[in-house]
Design a protein around this motif. Structure first.
Motif, PDB file in Angstrom:
ATOM      1  N   GLU A   1      50.869  -1.873  22.546  1.00 23.74           N
ATOM      2  CA  GLU A   1      51.931  -1.132  21.866  1.00 23.74           C
ATOM      3  C   GLU A   1      52.127  -1.699  20.459  1.00 23.74           C
ATOM      4  O   GLU A   1      51.856  -2.874  20.210  1.00 23.74           O
ATOM      5  CB  GLU A   1      53.253  -1.273  22.636  1.00 23.74           C
ATOM      6  N   LEU A   2      52.666  -0.867  19.540  1.00 29.47           N
ATOM      7  CA  LEU A   2      53.058  -1.384  18.229  1.00 29.47           C
ATOM      8  C   LEU A   2      54.038  -2.534  18.416  1.00 29.47           C
ATOM      9  O   LEU A   2      54.853  -2.502  19.332  1.00 29.47           O
ATOM     10  CB  LEU A   2      53.757  -0.296  17.401  1.00 29.47           C
ATOM     11  N   PHE A   3      53.987  -3.527  17.549  1.00 32.38           N
ATOM     12  CA  PHE A   3      54.898  -4.686  17.542  1.00 32.38           C
ATOM     13  C   PHE A   3      54.615  -5.685  18.660  1.00 32.38           C
ATOM     14  O   PHE A   3      55.321  -6.677  18.769  1.00 32.38           O
ATOM     15  CB  PHE A   3      56.385  -4.279  17.651  1.00 32.38           C
TER      16      PHE A   3
ATOM     17  N   ALA B   1      48.618 -13.032  18.027  1.00 33.52           N
ATOM     18  CA  ALA B   1      48.520 -11.909  17.078  1.00 33.52           C
ATOM     19  C   ALA B   1      49.571 -10.857  17.404  1.00 33.52           C
ATOM     20  O   ALA B   1      50.187 -10.878  18.481  1.00 33.52           O
ATOM     21  CB  ALA B   1      47.125 -11.292  17.126  1.00 33.52           C
ATOM     22  N   ILE B   2      49.763  -9.945  16.450  1.00 40.59           N
ATOM     23  CA  ILE B   2      50.693  -8.832  16.636  1.00 40.59           C
ATOM     24  C   ILE B   2      49.942  -7.523  16.359  1.00 40.59           C
ATOM     25  O   ILE B   2      49.049  -7.494  15.509  1.00 40.59           O
ATOM     26  CB  ILE B   2      51.935  -8.987  15.729  1.00 40.59           C
ATOM     27  N   VAL B   3      50.317  -6.458  17.088  1.00 43.93           N
ATOM     28  CA  VAL B   3      49.651  -5.157  16.901  1.00 43.93           C
ATOM     29  C   VAL B   3      50.242  -4.453  15.676  1.00 43.93           C
ATOM     30  O   VAL B   3      51.440  -4.164  15.627  1.00 43.93           O
ATOM     31  CB  VAL B   3      49.825  -4.253  18.141  1.00 43.93           C
ATOM     32  N   LEU B   4      49.393  -4.182  14.673  1.00 42.57           N
ATOM     33  CA  LEU B   4      49.830  -3.452  13.479  1.00 42.57           C
ATOM     34  C   LEU B   4      49.674  -1.953  13.666  1.00 42.57           C
ATOM     35  O   LEU B   4      50.404  -1.161  13.076  1.00 42.57           O
ATOM     36  CB  LEU B   4      48.992  -3.860  12.266  1.00 42.57           C
ATOM     37  N   ARG B   5      48.676  -1.556  14.482  1.00 42.77           N
ATOM     38  CA  ARG B   5      48.365  -0.138  14.630  1.00 42.77           C
ATOM     39  C   ARG B   5      47.472   0.039  15.841  1.00 42.77           C
ATOM     40  O   ARG B   5      46.779  -0.896  16.239  1.00 42.77           O
ATOM     41  CB  ARG B   5      47.625   0.348  13.376  1.00 42.77           C
ATOM     42  N   TYR B   6      47.474   1.239  16.398  1.00 37.59           N
ATOM     43  CA  TYR B   6      46.473   1.528  17.422  1.00 37.59           C
ATOM     44  C   TYR B   6      45.991   2.963  17.263  1.00 37.59           C
ATOM     45  O   TYR B   6      46.653   3.804  16.664  1.00 37.59           O
ATOM     46  CB  TYR B   6      47.024   1.295  18.840  1.00 37.59           C
TER      47      TYR B   6
ATOM     48  N   MET C   1      41.994   1.472  20.453  1.00 42.24           N
ATOM     49  CA  MET C   1      41.500   0.492  19.492  1.00 42.24           C
ATOM     50  C   MET C   1      42.725  -0.113  18.818  1.00 42.24           C
ATOM     51  O   MET C   1      43.533   0.613  18.225  1.00 42.24           O
ATOM     52  CB  MET C   1      40.589   1.175  18.462  1.00 42.24           C
ATOM     53  N   LEU C   2      42.873  -1.430  18.936  1.00 43.75           N
ATOM     54  CA  LEU C   2      44.033  -2.109  18.354  1.00 43.75           C
ATOM     55  C   LEU C   2      43.660  -2.740  17.018  1.00 43.75           C
ATOM     56  O   LEU C   2      42.576  -3.318  16.880  1.00 43.75           O
ATOM     57  CB  LEU C   2      44.522  -3.225  19.282  1.00 43.75           C
TER      58      LEU C   2
ATOM     59  N   GLY D   1      60.468  -1.014  10.625  1.00 45.39           N
ATOM     60  CA  GLY D   1      59.499  -1.892  11.283  1.00 45.39           C
ATOM     61  C   GLY D   1      58.078  -1.369  11.104  1.00 45.39           C
ATOM     62  O   GLY D   1      57.160  -2.133  10.782  1.00 45.39           O
ATOM     63  N   VAL D   2      57.903  -0.078  11.284  1.00 52.41           N
ATOM     64  CA  VAL D   2      56.578   0.530  11.123  1.00 52.41           C
ATOM     65  C   VAL D   2      56.108   0.391   9.666  1.00 52.41           C
ATOM     66  O   VAL D   2      54.932   0.141   9.392  1.00 52.41           O
ATOM     67  CB  VAL D   2      56.604   2.010  11.566  1.00 52.41           C
TER      68      VAL D   2
END
Ligand SMILES: [Zn+2]
Length: 242
Positions: free
Chosen positions: A52-54, A8-13, A22-23, A92-93
């Motif tokens: 972290e993001l991304f 998976a990839i982090v979209l937001r935290y 909370m990821l 990217g964001v």
């Protein structure tokens, strides 16, 4: 209670308590997954790079009563060079925010996941202009969401619009309107812009190319996609739009 492994990839935290996050994760097979990373903001936490993001990697989750906690992480990619270029980071964001707006819990989203990874890779590791990358992403994102723009025929009369012909784009209907059919008030979509979109549709994301023959219609695609989102977008593109 179960333990799962998820690419998976982090979209937001969101930070909470003193050291936790909370990821919001995006998994190609499970869609959106919310997971707690406890203690991840401690300087020596083994979950530092997971939160972290991304951050792309394999997340080990402990799941109980519908809550997931990150208990392990094997990194794959962090897209680190994005941090050194503000415009590309902003793009990217923006892509992460578009995915967050689209991906539901439990959804299979393999195509969108691969589209995101390929586009982020090119933003981070090539110097290809971001306008083309973001436009190609928007077009294919629309297709993933079942709203692929119609680019070959006039949506009013059904007539094929030839390559060199003038035409406009109906943002609400998502398709070309030929010069005979009341294009008043609609943005134009130039032949070179239509060529770019067809190219982005037919070519894998790792090979999109903008050149003299193919101009990315960023503004039109951005308006088209953003108007269809069910929630307000949390991010914006850099100011300069062509
Ligand atoms: Zn027409």
């Amino acid at each position: 209670m179960k333990q799962t492994s998820n690419t998976a990839i982090v979209l937001r935290y969101a930070n909470y308590h003193e050291q936790d996050r909370m990821l919001t994760l995006f998994s190609p097979t499970r869609g959106r997954v919310e997971a707690v990373a406890r203690g991840c903001r401690k300087p020596k936490s083994h979950l530092l790079s997971a939160s972290e993001l991304f951050s792309l990697g394999d997340y080990e989750l402990f799941e109980k009563n519908g809550r997931a906690t990150v208990i392990g992480f094997t990194p794959i990619e962090s897209f680190y060079p994005l941090r050194s270029d503000f415009d590309r980071l902003t793009c990217g964001v923006y892509l992460l925010a578009l995915c967050e707006a689209a991906v539901q819990p439990g959804a299979q989203e393999q195509d969108l996941f691969m589209l995101l990874l390929h586009t982020l890779s090119r933003l981070a590791f090539t110097d290809q202009p971001w306008e083309g990358l973001v436009t190609g992403f928007l077009h294919n994102y629309a297709a993933c969401q079942g709203m692929r723009p119609r680019l070959r025929h006039c949506i009013r009369c059904g007539r094929r619009v030839e390559d060199g012909e003038a035409a406009c784009f109906d943002l609400r209907e998502g398709g070309l309107v030929c010069a005979d059919h009341g294009a008043e008030g609609l943005p134009r979509l130039l032949p070179a812009e239509r060529r770019f979109l067809r190219h982005a549709e037919e070519t894998p994301a790792s090979q999109w190319l903008a050149d003299a023959e193919r101009t990315p219609p960023l503004s039109v695609m951005r308006q088209y996609v953003e108007a269809r989102l069910e929630m307000p977008l949390r991010a914006r593109l850099p100011e300069v739009e062509r």
